[in-house]
Scaffold this motif. Sequence first.
Motif, PDB file in Angstrom:
ATOM      1  N   CYS A  80      -6.656  10.504   3.507  1.00  0.00           N
ATOM      2  CA  CYS A  80      -7.677  11.535   3.732  1.00  0.00           C
ATOM      3  C   CYS A  80      -7.602  12.666   2.713  1.00  0.00           C
ATOM      4  O   CYS A  80      -8.366  13.618   2.790  1.00  0.00           O
ATOM      5  N   ALA A  81      -6.659  12.571   1.767  1.00  0.00           N
ATOM      6  CA  ALA A  81      -6.531  13.551   0.680  1.00  0.00           C
ATOM      7  C   ALA A  81      -6.121  14.936   1.166  1.00  0.00           C
ATOM      8  O   ALA A  81      -6.290  15.919   0.462  1.00  0.00           O
ATOM      9  N   MET A  82      -5.583  15.017   2.375  1.00  0.00           N
ATOM     10  CA  MET A  82      -5.113  16.293   2.881  1.00  0.00           C
ATOM     11  C   MET A  82      -3.795  16.662   2.206  1.00  0.00           C
ATOM     12  O   MET A  82      -2.965  15.792   1.967  1.00  0.00           O
ATOM     13  N   HIS A  83      -3.629  17.933   1.897  1.00  0.00           N
ATOM     14  CA  HIS A  83      -2.399  18.376   1.264  1.00  0.00           C
ATOM     15  C   HIS A  83      -1.381  18.789   2.312  1.00  0.00           C
ATOM     16  O   HIS A  83      -1.676  19.581   3.192  1.00  0.00           O
ATOM     17  N   ILE A  84      -0.187  18.250   2.184  1.00  0.00           N
ATOM     18  CA  ILE A  84       0.865  18.527   3.148  1.00  0.00           C
ATOM     19  C   ILE A  84       2.191  18.717   2.430  1.00  0.00           C
ATOM     20  O   ILE A  84       2.404  18.161   1.360  1.00  0.00           O
ATOM     21  N   PRO A  85       3.088  19.509   3.027  1.00  0.00           N
ATOM     22  CA  PRO A  85       4.427  19.644   2.438  1.00  0.00           C
ATOM     23  C   PRO A  85       5.147  18.301   2.457  1.00  0.00           C
ATOM     24  O   PRO A  85       4.980  17.523   3.401  1.00  0.00           O
ATOM     25  N   GLU A  86       5.909  18.063   1.424  1.00  0.00           N
ATOM     26  CA  GLU A  86       6.545  16.753   1.273  1.00  0.00           C
ATOM     27  C   GLU A  86       7.416  16.377   2.474  1.00  0.00           C
ATOM     28  O   GLU A  86       7.460  15.221   2.874  1.00  0.00           O
ATOM     29  N   HIS A  87       8.109  17.367   3.043  1.00  0.00           N
ATOM     30  CA  HIS A  87       9.015  17.022   4.144  1.00  0.00           C
ATOM     31  C   HIS A  87       8.268  16.603   5.403  1.00  0.00           C
ATOM     32  O   HIS A  87       8.842  16.007   6.300  1.00  0.00           O
ATOM     33  N   GLU A  88       6.965  16.935   5.471  1.00  0.00           N
ATOM     34  CA  GLU A  88       6.183  16.539   6.638  1.00  0.00           C
ATOM     35  C   GLU A  88       5.437  15.242   6.387  1.00  0.00           C
ATOM     36  O   GLU A  88       4.892  14.639   7.298  1.00  0.00           O
ATOM     37  N   ALA A  89       5.392  14.828   5.139  1.00  0.00           N
ATOM     38  CA  ALA A  89       4.632  13.637   4.794  1.00  0.00           C
ATOM     39  C   ALA A  89       5.394  12.369   5.157  1.00  0.00           C
ATOM     40  O   ALA A  89       6.607  12.353   5.250  1.00  0.00           O
ATOM     41  N   ILE A  90       4.644  11.315   5.365  1.00  0.00           N
ATOM     42  CA  ILE A  90       5.244  10.012   5.602  1.00  0.00           C
ATOM     43  C   ILE A  90       5.152   9.237   4.293  1.00  0.00           C
ATOM     44  O   ILE A  90       4.069   9.076   3.730  1.00  0.00           O
ATOM     45  N   VAL A  91       6.304   8.815   3.795  1.00  0.00           N
ATOM     46  CA  VAL A  91       6.344   8.147   2.500  1.00  0.00           C
ATOM     47  C   VAL A  91       6.413   6.642   2.709  1.00  0.00           C
ATOM     48  O   VAL A  91       7.199   6.146   3.502  1.00  0.00           O
ATOM     49  N   ASP A  92       5.563   5.938   1.982  1.00  0.00           N
ATOM     50  CA  ASP A  92       5.579   4.488   2.079  1.00  0.00           C
ATOM     51  C   ASP A  92       5.256   3.902   0.715  1.00  0.00           C
ATOM     52  O   ASP A  92       4.171   4.109   0.188  1.00  0.00           O
ATOM     53  N   LYS A  93       6.200   3.209   0.149  1.00  0.00           N
ATOM     54  CA  LYS A  93       6.042   2.588  -1.168  1.00  0.00           C
ATOM     55  C   LYS A  93       5.564   3.598  -2.209  1.00  0.00           C
ATOM     56  O   LYS A  93       4.639   3.329  -2.988  1.00  0.00           O
ATOM     57  N   GLY A  94       6.155   4.767  -2.193  1.00  0.00           N
ATOM     58  CA  GLY A  94       5.827   5.776  -3.192  1.00  0.00           C
ATOM     59  C   GLY A  94       4.527   6.510  -2.927  1.00  0.00           C
ATOM     60  O   GLY A  94       4.097   7.319  -3.732  1.00  0.00           O
ATOM     61  N   ARG A  95       3.899   6.214  -1.799  1.00  0.00           N
ATOM     62  CA  ARG A  95       2.665   6.902  -1.454  1.00  0.00           C
ATOM     63  C   ARG A  95       2.913   7.812  -0.263  1.00  0.00           C
ATOM     64  O   ARG A  95       3.745   7.522   0.580  1.00  0.00           O
ATOM     65  N   TYR A  96       2.135   8.890  -0.200  1.00  0.00           N
ATOM     66  CA  TYR A  96       2.318   9.864   0.868  1.00  0.00           C
ATOM     67  C   TYR A  96       1.157   9.812   1.848  1.00  0.00           C
ATOM     68  O   TYR A  96       0.008   9.621   1.447  1.00  0.00           O
ATOM     69  N   TYR A  97       1.502   9.998   3.099  1.00  0.00           N
ATOM     70  CA  TYR A  97       0.476  10.043   4.133  1.00  0.00           C
ATOM     71  C   TYR A  97       0.742  11.214   5.058  1.00  0.00           C
ATOM     72  O   TYR A  97       1.892  11.593   5.268  1.00  0.00           O
ATOM     73  N   CYS A  98      -0.348  11.750   5.644  1.00  0.00           N
ATOM     74  CA  CYS A  98      -0.188  12.898   6.535  1.00  0.00           C
ATOM     75  C   CYS A  98       0.284  12.465   7.907  1.00  0.00           C
ATOM     76  O   CYS A  98       0.842  13.254   8.650  1.00  0.00           O
ATOM     77  N   SER A  99       0.042  11.212   8.266  1.00  0.00           N
ATOM     78  CA  SER A  99       0.453  10.751   9.591  1.00  0.00           C
ATOM     79  C   SER A  99       0.709   9.249   9.572  1.00  0.00           C
ATOM     80  O   SER A  99       0.279   8.549   8.654  1.00  0.00           O
ATOM     81  N   GLU A 100       1.404   8.785  10.590  1.00  0.00           N
ATOM     82  CA  GLU A 100       1.657   7.347  10.733  1.00  0.00           C
ATOM     83  C   GLU A 100       0.337   6.584  10.780  1.00  0.00           C
ATOM     84  O   GLU A 100       0.205   5.495  10.244  1.00  0.00           O
ATOM     85  N   GLU A 101      -0.620   7.210  11.474  1.00  0.00           N
ATOM     86  CA  GLU A 101      -1.938   6.610  11.642  1.00  0.00           C
ATOM     87  C   GLU A 101      -2.554   6.280  10.280  1.00  0.00           C
ATOM     88  O   GLU A 101      -2.999   5.164  10.040  1.00  0.00           O
ATOM     89  N   HIS A 102      -2.549   7.248   9.382  1.00  0.00           N
ATOM     90  CA  HIS A 102      -3.181   7.044   8.070  1.00  0.00           C
ATOM     91  C   HIS A 102      -2.393   6.056   7.223  1.00  0.00           C
ATOM     92  O   HIS A 102      -2.964   5.339   6.415  1.00  0.00           O
ATOM     93  N   LYS A 103      -1.104   6.028   7.420  1.00  0.00           N
ATOM     94  CA  LYS A 103      -0.292   5.038   6.696  1.00  0.00           C
ATOM     95  C   LYS A 103      -0.713   3.635   7.126  1.00  0.00           C
ATOM     96  O   LYS A 103      -0.903   2.748   6.308  1.00  0.00           O
ATOM     97  N   ARG A 104      -0.888   3.492   8.428  1.00  0.00           N
ATOM     98  CA  ARG A 104      -1.259   2.189   8.984  1.00  0.00           C
ATOM     99  C   ARG A 104      -2.639   1.762   8.489  1.00  0.00           C
ATOM    100  O   ARG A 104      -2.840   0.638   8.037  1.00  0.00           O
ATOM    101  N   ILE A 105      -3.593   2.686   8.561  1.00  0.00           N
ATOM    102  CA  ILE A 105      -4.967   2.364   8.138  1.00  0.00           C
ATOM    103  C   ILE A 105      -4.996   1.967   6.669  1.00  0.00           C
ATOM    104  O   ILE A 105      -5.632   0.996   6.278  1.00  0.00           O
ATOM    105  N   SER A 106      -4.274   2.741   5.850  1.00  0.00           N
ATOM    106  CA  SER A 106      -4.279   2.485   4.414  1.00  0.00           C
ATOM    107  C   SER A 106      -3.617   1.146   4.083  1.00  0.00           C
ATOM    108  O   SER A 106      -4.026   0.466   3.147  1.00  0.00           O
ATOM    109  N   ASN A 107      -2.617   0.791   4.851  1.00  0.00           N
ATOM    110  CA  ASN A 107      -1.925  -0.472   4.581  1.00  0.00           C
ATOM    111  C   ASN A 107      -2.751  -1.678   5.007  1.00  0.00           C
ATOM    112  O   ASN A 107      -2.582  -2.758   4.463  1.00  0.00           O
ATOM    113  N   LYS A 108      -3.628  -1.451   5.949  1.00  0.00           N
ATOM    114  CA  LYS A 108      -4.472  -2.548   6.437  1.00  0.00           C
ATOM    115  C   LYS A 108      -5.454  -3.001   5.381  1.00  0.00           C
ATOM    116  O   LYS A 108      -5.625  -4.168   5.116  1.00  0.00           O
ATOM    117  N   SER A 109      -6.137  -2.017   4.773  1.00  0.00           N
ATOM    118  CA  SER A 109      -7.198  -2.366   3.837  1.00  0.00           C
ATOM    119  C   SER A 109      -6.623  -2.687   2.465  1.00  0.00           C
ATOM    120  O   SER A 109      -5.600  -2.200   2.086  1.00  0.00           O
TER     121      SER A 109
END
Length: 77
Positions: free
Chosen positions: A48-77
Motif C-alpha cells: 500500500c506504499a505506506m511509510h512505517i518505521p523499520e522496527h514496525e515493518a514486517i520483512v519478507d525476502k527483503g521487502r517491507y510490509y505494514c502488516s501481515e495482511e499486506h505481506k500475505r496479499i502481496s505474496n499471493k499475486s
Amino acid sequence: MGIFRLLTILLIAWLCYALYKRYLKNKSPKRPMKKGKNLENIVKCEHCAMHIPEHEAIVDKGRYYCSEEHKRISNKS
Ligand SMILES: [Zn+2]
C-alpha cells in the motif's frame, strides 16, 4: 491479641506488596536505546506504499510490509 494479629497481617501484606513492586521493577528494566529516534529508518510497504518505521515493518525476502495482511496479499499475486 487482636491488634497484634492485625499488625502481623498488615506487615505481611505490606512485605508482599513491596516484594511484588520490586519484582515488577526488575522484570521490566528500561531498555537502552541503541540509536536515536531520529535515526530510525523509514520503509515503505510493498503493498500500500505506506511509510512505517523499520522496527514496525514486517520483512519478507527483503521487502517491507505494514502488516501481515499486506505481506500475505502481496505474496499471493
Ligand atoms: Zn501496507
